[in-house]
Design a protein around this motif. Structure first.
Motif, short mmCIF file in Angstrom:
data_model
loop_
_atom_site.label_atom_id
_atom_site.label_comp_id
_atom_site.label_asym_id
_atom_site.label_seq_id
_atom_site.Cartn_x
_atom_site.Cartn_y
_atom_site.Cartn_z
N LEU A 1 5.80 -1.64 5.28
CA LEU A 1 5.44 -0.24 5.05
C LEU A 1 4.85 -0.07 3.65
O LEU A 1 3.85 0.63 3.45
N LEU A 2 5.47 -0.75 2.69
CA LEU A 2 5.01 -0.67 1.30
C LEU A 2 3.61 -1.27 1.19
O LEU A 2 2.74 -0.72 0.50
N ALA B 1 1.22 1.14 2.52
CA ALA B 1 1.08 2.27 1.59
C ALA B 1 0.09 1.95 0.47
O ALA B 1 -0.66 2.81 0.02
N LEU C 1 -3.37 2.66 1.51
CA LEU C 1 -3.71 4.06 1.78
C LEU C 1 -4.03 4.79 0.47
O LEU C 1 -3.70 4.31 -0.61
N LEU D 1 -3.84 6.78 -2.79
CA LEU D 1 -2.72 7.13 -3.66
C LEU D 1 -2.71 8.63 -3.95
O LEU D 1 -1.66 9.26 -3.99
N THR E 1 -1.27 10.20 0.92
CA THR E 1 -0.37 9.59 1.91
C THR E 1 0.23 8.28 1.39
O THR E 1 1.38 7.97 1.67
N GLY E 2 -0.56 7.50 0.64
CA GLY E 2 -0.06 6.23 0.11
C GLY E 2 1.15 6.45 -0.79
O GLY E 2 2.15 5.73 -0.71
N PHE E 3 1.06 7.49 -1.64
CA PHE E 3 2.17 7.81 -2.54
C PHE E 3 3.42 8.17 -1.75
O PHE E 3 4.51 7.65 -2.00
N TRP E 4 3.27 9.06 -0.78
CA TRP E 4 4.46 9.51 -0.02
C TRP E 4 5.07 8.36 0.77
O TRP E 4 6.29 8.21 0.82
N LEU E 5 4.20 7.53 1.39
CA LEU E 5 4.71 6.43 2.20
C LEU E 5 5.42 5.40 1.31
O LEU E 5 6.52 4.93 1.63
N ALA E 6 4.80 5.07 0.15
CA ALA E 6 5.42 4.13 -0.77
C ALA E 6 6.74 4.70 -1.27
O ALA E 6 7.76 4.00 -1.34
N ALA F 1 9.31 4.28 1.52
CA ALA F 1 9.78 2.90 1.69
C ALA F 1 10.70 2.51 0.52
O ALA F 1 11.76 1.91 0.73
#
Lengths: 382, 244
Positions: free
Chosen positions: A15-16, A19, A22, A24, A108-113, A116
């Motif tokens: 997931l990371l 991320a 994606l 940031l 989205t990258g920030f939220w997903l990272a 995780a």
């Protein structure tokens, strides 16, 4: 030989990795314009992007192959801290070559990272099996880190803080309303709920009807209860002398307070009764044998022993009330819900977040602190 | 209260709700005093029956997948293969339940836009936790002696799960579904603030136009639906508990 990867580390590491690919951050030319994605290397100076990438890769490696929980906690925690600071740096950099009305928000990258990393951190903390003081310490450290980032202005270029500056005065006023409603109704529910709990503990005949009435109240959807209370309270305000002078009105804080109070009664009453019936009969008999009156037994023996269970009720009520208070905004009762519903009305994501994030943070803080307090009490289940 | 009396009370409540949904006009005289002069006393922008049906459909559409997924997850973490996830999943359930439903709903809007979707997502996410928690409690709370006895009769792991453990845990699982359904019904009401079609629309229209008649009919209707659902499911889980 490569060791078998950790079962939880594998999906979270994946997931990371996703991320990182994606965006940031997202950039908008003004508050409600369409968002444009900005990737890791577009959003950050090369040094920052490389540092973040290195930390993320280290975290993935730790998540997959390292066993000691302390390292599994430290590495993702440092990465998360770096991520939180980096988003502020990204916002400053993107704003520097943008218009005054431009907005930069986490992508989205920030939220997903962030998600995780939070799961990895939670997992490491759970594996450490921390006692109440360590939990409070970790929580205080995290809160201090966030506070430091906010106070030093590291996030000032982010859109949610731009939104905050537009609402600074009302933000604290609504925050105060929110806390007044959540804690005020809790206090009222303790004052009424504990005696009712004692009463139904002593009278088996009352127990069933009281508890089923209170659970029926809990099933009524919050908007419905908040709304319907306007009718009787308007009547009281209009017809009871002095009522409107002390602030009772059909809309506003009064119906919100009453609704929250009614919702809070069930956990308080049920937990008081459950706590009291959990006190072992041999203890009460011993107390009676020592010549304590029924009143003395209640105050100096039974209630202290029931305290952990009663406090669990307080925790349920407080977390629930902090969340439900957001609904009060719909009937003019104020609170952080004001921003949530205004934001929904204007399709302004930042305004929604300005209301929702403090609410979530408050509820979370209440849960962590009260859980720790309950565990510290003597007689709490270990 | 005696059983026949409770039964009659339930029947009367259901009959009242149905009567209101099919012939709302009959209730006009009761609601008229609460409406501002000249304003309609019965919600007229959509049929109350349609709103009720779509309200319930959203709830069902969210809770059915939530039940399937959370029961499956709870089974997974209670088996040896998923045991590593057990402490973490407990922590996530605890943390997840501190998130207020309104916040979940509002945070879904920026991601998926207005309408039915954010409501469905919030209802689904919120529905997972109580069902997962209860299924886990039901599966891990069984007497070890029961599992041992089943093992002794030569049942495989799968047979034990489907013929012994799940049936015994069923009342507790159903209790979780009941909690999730009631929360979903309530959160779906808030869904009307993000333009999902449901009964919250009536209450919010009433609040916006100062029409207490709308607030009352929407409030009483959703309240009655929640009570009927909560009570009916309670009855079902009592029946399964008595059987097992």
């Amino acid at each position: 030989m490569i060791p078998r990867p950790d079962k939880l580390g594998a999906p979270m590491g994946a997931l990371l990795a996703v991320a990182l690919a994606l965006p940031l951050a997202s950039y908008r030319a003004n508050r409600i314009a369409l968002a444009e994605a900005r990737g890791l290397f577009e959003a950050l100076p090369a040094v920052w992007a490389a540092a973040l990438l290195a930390c993320a890769v280290a975290t993935i490696a730790v998540a997959l192959f390292v066993r000691p929980p302390a390292i599994r906690l430290a590495v993702p925690a440092l990465t998360l801290l770096l991520l939180l600071i980096a988003i502020g740096v990204a916002a400053r950099m993107l704003m520097a070559n943008g218009a005054d009305y431009a907005r930069v928000a986490p992508g989205t990258g920030f939220w997903l990272a962030g998600f995780a990393l939070s799961i990895l951190i939670t997992d490491a903390i759970v594996r450490l099996k921390p006692g109440p003081f360590l939990r409070l310490g970790v929580f205080a450290l995290a809160a201090a880190a966030i506070a430091a980032i906010l106070v030093t202005g590291e996030w000032n270029a982010l859109s949610i803080l731009a939104e905050y500056r537009g609402h600074a005065a009302t933000f604290w006023r609504e925050g105060a309303h929110h806390l007044q409603l959540a804690f005020g109704s809790l206090a009222a529910a303790i004052a009424a709920g504990v005696p009712i709990g004692i009463l139904i503990h002593r009278s088996e005949r009352l127990k069933g009807p009281v508890l089923s009435t209170l659970s029926l109240i809990q099933t009524i959807p919050s908007i419905a209860l908040f709304g319907m209370l306007i009718v009787p309270l308007s009547w009281v305000a209009a017809n009871v002398p002095g009522a409107s002078e002390i602030g009772i009105r059909g809309i506003g804080m009064a119906p919100a307070f009453v609704a929250l109070f009614l919702y809070s009664l069930l956990p308080m009453v049920a937990n008081t009764a459950a706590g009291l019936s959990g006190v072992s009969p041999s203890v009460t008999e011993a107390a009676a044998g020592m010549g304590l009156t029924s009143r003395q037994r209640l105050i100096s023996v039974e209630l202290p022993l029931a305290l952990p269970v009663i406090l669990t009720g307080v925790r349920i009520v407080l977390v629930q009330n902090i969340g439900l208070t957001t609904i009060a905004a719909l009937i003019g009762g104020g609170g952080f819900g004001t921003f949530v519903f205004q934001g929904l009305g204007q399709t302004a994501t930042d305004l929604i977040l300005l209301g929702a994030l403090p609410t979530v943070a408050l509820a979370f803080a209440a849960a962590v602190v009260l859980d720790a307090v309950i565990d510290v009490l003597p007689g709490a289940k270990a | 209260m005696s059983r026949p009396f409770v039964f009659l009370l339930r029947l009367a409540l259901v009959a009242l709700v149905l009567a209101f949904l099919f012939v709302p006009e009959a209730f006009r005289p009761l609601l008229e005093p609460f409406a501002p002069v000249g304003a309609p006393a019965i919600y007229d922008r959509a049929s109350l029956l349609d709103l009720t049906i779509s309200h319930l459909l959203i709830v069902v559409a969210a809770i059915v997948p939530a039940t399937l997924i959370s029961v499956a997850l709870a089974i997974l973490v209670s088996r040896p293969i998923g045991a590593e996830f057990l402490p973490l999943s407990r922590a996530i359930v605890n943390i997840g339940q501190t998130f207020p439903p309104v916040a979940v709903l509002a945070l879904a809007v920026p991601v998926v836009g207005f309408g039915t979707w954010p409501t469905l997502i919030a209802l689904f996410l919120y529905g997972l936790l109580p069902i997962f928690e209860n299924t886990l409690a039901g599966l891990t709370g069984l007497q070890p002696a029961v599992a041992e006895a089943a093992k002794g009769t030569g049942m495989t792991g799968r047979q034990r799960l489907f013929q012994v453990e799940l049936p015994l845990a069923l009342p507790v699982i159903l209790e979780g579904v009941r909690i999730s359904l009631v929360i979903a019904l309530s959160t779906a009401t808030i869904g009307s603030t993000v333009a999902a079609k449901g009964l919250g629309e009536v209450i919010i229209a009433g609040l916006n136009s100062n029409n207490l008649a709308f607030v009352l009919q929407g409030g009483l209707l959703t309240g009655a639906l929640a009570v009927i659902l909560y009570d009916g499911l309670g009855e079902i889980s009592r029946m399964t508990a008595a059987r097992s």
